[in-house]
Design a protein around this motif. Structure first.
Motif, PDB file in Angstrom:
ATOM      1  N   PHE A 178       2.926  -7.404  -2.700  1.00  9.36           N
ATOM      2  CA  PHE A 178       3.868  -6.408  -3.510  1.00  9.36           C
ATOM      3  C   PHE A 178       4.020  -5.191  -2.373  1.00  9.36           C
ATOM      4  O   PHE A 178       3.578  -5.155  -1.574  1.00  9.36           O
ATOM      5  N   GLY A 179       5.060  -4.367  -2.971  1.00  7.97           N
ATOM      6  CA  GLY A 179       5.285  -3.228  -2.188  1.00  7.97           C
ATOM      7  C   GLY A 179       5.257  -1.988  -3.358  1.00  7.97           C
ATOM      8  O   GLY A 179       4.557  -1.611  -4.160  1.00  7.97           O
ATOM      9  N   HIS A 180       6.527  -0.892  -3.329  1.00  8.72           N
ATOM     10  CA  HIS A 180       6.765   0.071  -4.170  1.00  8.72           C
ATOM     11  C   HIS A 180       5.799   1.159  -4.341  1.00  8.72           C
ATOM     12  O   HIS A 180       6.098   2.395  -4.595  1.00  8.72           O
ATOM     13  N   ASP A 181       4.511   1.008  -4.211  1.00  7.93           N
ATOM     14  CA  ASP A 181       3.440   2.068  -4.449  1.00  7.93           C
ATOM     15  C   ASP A 181       3.021   2.707  -3.082  1.00  7.93           C
ATOM     16  O   ASP A 181       1.953   2.576  -2.752  1.00  7.93           O
ATOM     17  N   ALA A 182       4.013   3.648  -2.604  1.00 15.85           N
ATOM     18  CA  ALA A 182       3.768   4.359  -1.542  1.00 15.85           C
ATOM     19  C   ALA A 182       2.619   5.271  -1.649  1.00 15.85           C
ATOM     20  O   ALA A 182       1.654   5.456  -0.940  1.00 15.85           O
ATOM     21  N   PRO A 183       2.277   6.009  -2.783  1.00 13.92           N
ATOM     22  CA  PRO A 183       1.069   6.682  -3.159  1.00 13.92           C
ATOM     23  C   PRO A 183      -0.153   5.956  -2.979  1.00 13.92           C
ATOM     24  O   PRO A 183      -1.027   6.710  -2.487  1.00 13.92           O
ATOM     25  N   GLY A 184      -0.178   4.657  -3.327  1.00 14.43           N
ATOM     26  CA  GLY A 184      -1.392   3.815  -3.383  1.00 14.43           C
ATOM     27  C   GLY A 184      -1.608   3.376  -2.005  1.00 14.43           C
ATOM     28  O   GLY A 184      -2.813   2.995  -1.570  1.00 14.43           O
ATOM     29  N   GLY A 185      -0.381   3.309  -1.090  1.00 15.26           N
ATOM     30  CA  GLY A 185      -0.660   2.996   0.507  1.00 15.26           C
ATOM     31  C   GLY A 185      -0.905   1.523   0.520  1.00 15.26           C
ATOM     32  O   GLY A 185      -0.812   0.723  -0.423  1.00 15.26           O
ATOM     33  N   ARG A 191     -11.578 -11.696  -2.069  1.00 18.69           N
ATOM     34  CA  ARG A 191     -12.444 -12.455  -3.003  1.00 18.69           C
ATOM     35  C   ARG A 191     -13.855 -12.521  -1.947  1.00 18.69           C
ATOM     36  O   ARG A 191     -13.788 -11.986  -0.838  1.00 18.69           O
ATOM     37  N   ASP A 192     -14.903 -12.792  -2.763  1.00 23.65           N
ATOM     38  CA  ASP A 192     -16.035 -13.154  -2.357  1.00 23.65           C
ATOM     39  C   ASP A 192     -15.960 -13.841  -0.868  1.00 23.65           C
ATOM     40  O   ASP A 192     -16.811 -13.639  -0.101  1.00 23.65           O
ATOM     41  N   ASP A 193     -15.282 -14.803  -0.814  1.00 25.09           N
ATOM     42  CA  ASP A 193     -15.255 -15.729   0.427  1.00 25.09           C
ATOM     43  C   ASP A 193     -14.086 -15.177   1.450  1.00 25.09           C
ATOM     44  O   ASP A 193     -14.001 -15.776   2.483  1.00 25.09           O
ATOM     45  N   GLY A 194     -13.595 -13.661   1.101  1.00 25.36           N
ATOM     46  CA  GLY A 194     -13.044 -13.188   2.288  1.00 25.36           C
ATOM     47  C   GLY A 194     -11.674 -13.340   2.173  1.00 25.36           C
ATOM     48  O   GLY A 194     -10.591 -12.640   2.745  1.00 25.36           O
ATOM     49  N   SER A 195     -11.071 -14.221   1.213  1.00 21.63           N
ATOM     50  CA  SER A 195      -9.554 -14.563   1.439  1.00 21.63           C
ATOM     51  C   SER A 195      -8.941 -13.541   0.278  1.00 21.63           C
ATOM     52  O   SER A 195      -9.428 -13.004  -0.520  1.00 21.63           O
ATOM     53  N   PRO A 196      -7.727 -13.031   0.704  1.00 21.95           N
ATOM     54  CA  PRO A 196      -6.982 -11.969   0.112  1.00 21.95           C
ATOM     55  C   PRO A 196      -6.642 -12.452  -1.389  1.00 21.95           C
ATOM     56  O   PRO A 196      -6.031 -13.631  -1.331  1.00 21.95           O
ATOM     57  N   TYR A 197      -6.506 -11.468  -2.458  1.00 15.81           N
ATOM     58  CA  TYR A 197      -5.747 -11.986  -3.418  1.00 15.81           C
ATOM     59  C   TYR A 197      -4.747 -10.916  -3.908  1.00 15.81           C
ATOM     60  O   TYR A 197      -3.994 -10.913  -4.864  1.00 15.81           O
ATOM     61  N   VAL A 198      -4.973  -9.540  -3.201  1.00 16.25           N
ATOM     62  CA  VAL A 198      -3.721  -8.545  -3.552  1.00 16.25           C
ATOM     63  C   VAL A 198      -3.474  -8.127  -2.135  1.00 16.25           C
ATOM     64  O   VAL A 198      -4.472  -7.660  -1.403  1.00 16.25           O
ATOM     65  N   ILE A 199      -2.283  -8.146  -2.065  1.00 17.87           N
ATOM     66  CA  ILE A 199      -1.663  -7.187  -0.689  1.00 17.87           C
ATOM     67  C   ILE A 199      -0.686  -6.505  -0.997  1.00 17.87           C
ATOM     68  O   ILE A 199       0.503  -6.924  -1.549  1.00 17.87           O
ATOM     69  N   GLY A 200      -0.672  -4.910  -0.844  1.00 12.09           N
ATOM     70  CA  GLY A 200       0.298  -4.004  -1.046  1.00 12.09           C
ATOM     71  C   GLY A 200       0.828  -3.338   0.139  1.00 12.09           C
ATOM     72  O   GLY A 200      -0.155  -2.982   1.194  1.00 12.09           O
ATOM     73  N   LEU A 201       2.029  -3.614   0.507  1.00 17.73           N
ATOM     74  CA  LEU A 201       2.580  -3.383   1.815  1.00 17.73           C
ATOM     75  C   LEU A 201       3.427  -2.329   2.038  1.00 17.73           C
ATOM     76  O   LEU A 201       3.869  -1.881   2.877  1.00 17.73           O
ATOM     77  N   ASP A 202       3.659  -1.211   0.988  1.00 20.64           N
ATOM     78  CA  ASP A 202       4.248   0.012   1.054  1.00 20.64           C
ATOM     79  C   ASP A 202       3.317   1.081   1.475  1.00 20.64           C
ATOM     80  O   ASP A 202       2.772   1.698   0.660  1.00 20.64           O
TER      81      ASP A 202
END
Ligand SMILES: [Mn+2]
Length: 237
Positions: A178-185, A191-202
């Motif tokens: 997702f994007g949109h959340d510039a304040p969140g950066g 996850r525990d196995d190292g794989s990503p489950y959320v990526i914010g790109l703004d």
């Protein structure tokens, strides 16, 4: 050395909210060594408003054949463009986007149908792409248009301060980008196995931060620094 085309594996690339920053967009494509023949490019939306060169962004979108989900700014842009081109003054709320409208008017014939073809989400086997987020309790199917476009906090609050929707998102779910959340950066949750489950790109390129990209197959973030001075993000958008 010439690398045979057949040995180049297809990559899936993502770039966060560009907001008219064509120069940084071009730099990031270069950093990513983008190849149209073998790469699929996805954008998180809000590509045009605010920044200095929205028409340049449009050219790069055409050149790269980028796919994009609808952002809250993109959602209103076709109507505002039509309004502007018909000579109707834009509302006060959009007055600071007059430069964007002027810059995009010459390409509106191609841009408006493209914008109107965009969807609120792109759901693929390996990822779900949205502009702002999804309702973490109801999931993709229960997410409202408003939530796709502007959700930040969960539980919902007025303003931008509070726990994020993705803090309540089940890690066993599909990777959401997702994007949109510039304040969140920049956000990467694993996850525990190292794989990503959320990526914010703004990461707030237009506010003097960075423009961020992500290579899915390599699980790699690539950033370029903004050429804009550091500034406060206005709270009313
Ligand atoms: Mn947005």
């Amino acid at each position: 050395m010439i690398i045979p085309e057949s040995s180049i594996s297809q990559r899936t690339l993502f770039i966060g909210d560009i907001h008219g920053c064509a120069r940084e967009f071009e730099q990031l494509l270069s950093e990513l060594q983008f190849r149209k023949s073998s790469d699929l490019l996805y954008l998180t939306g809000d590509a045009f408003t605010r920044g200095p060169d929205p028409a340049g962004v449009w050219t790069l979108i055409r050149d790269t054949d980028a796919k994009m989900v609808l952002g809250n700014h993109d959602y209103r842009l076709p109507d505002r463009l039509r309004q502007h081109m018909s000579g109707t003054p834009v509302s006060k709320h959009w007055a600071d986007h007059l430069k964007t409208l002027e810059a995009l008017a010459p390409v509106a014939d191609a841009l408006i149908p493209w914008l109107e073809s965009l969807t609120l989400w792109i759901d693929e086997p390996d990822f779900l792409l949205v502009h702002a987020g999804i309702n973490p309790e109801k999931g993709l199917e229960g997410t409202t248009t408003d939530e796709f476009l502007v959700i930040r906090t969960w539980p919902p609050v007025e303003g931008i301060v509070g726990p994020r929707w993705h803090d309540a998102y089940d890690p066993t779910g599909k990777l959401v980008i997702f994007g949109h959340d510039a304040p969140g950066g920049l956000v990467i949750k694993r996850r525990d196995d190292g794989s990503p489950y959320v990526i914010g790109l703004d990461s707030g390129c237009i506010y003097g931060g960075q423009l961020s990209g992500y290579v899915l197959e390599e699980d790699r973030v690539v950033q370029v620094e903004s050429s804009h001075p550091r500034s406060e993000r206005p709270n009313n958008h």
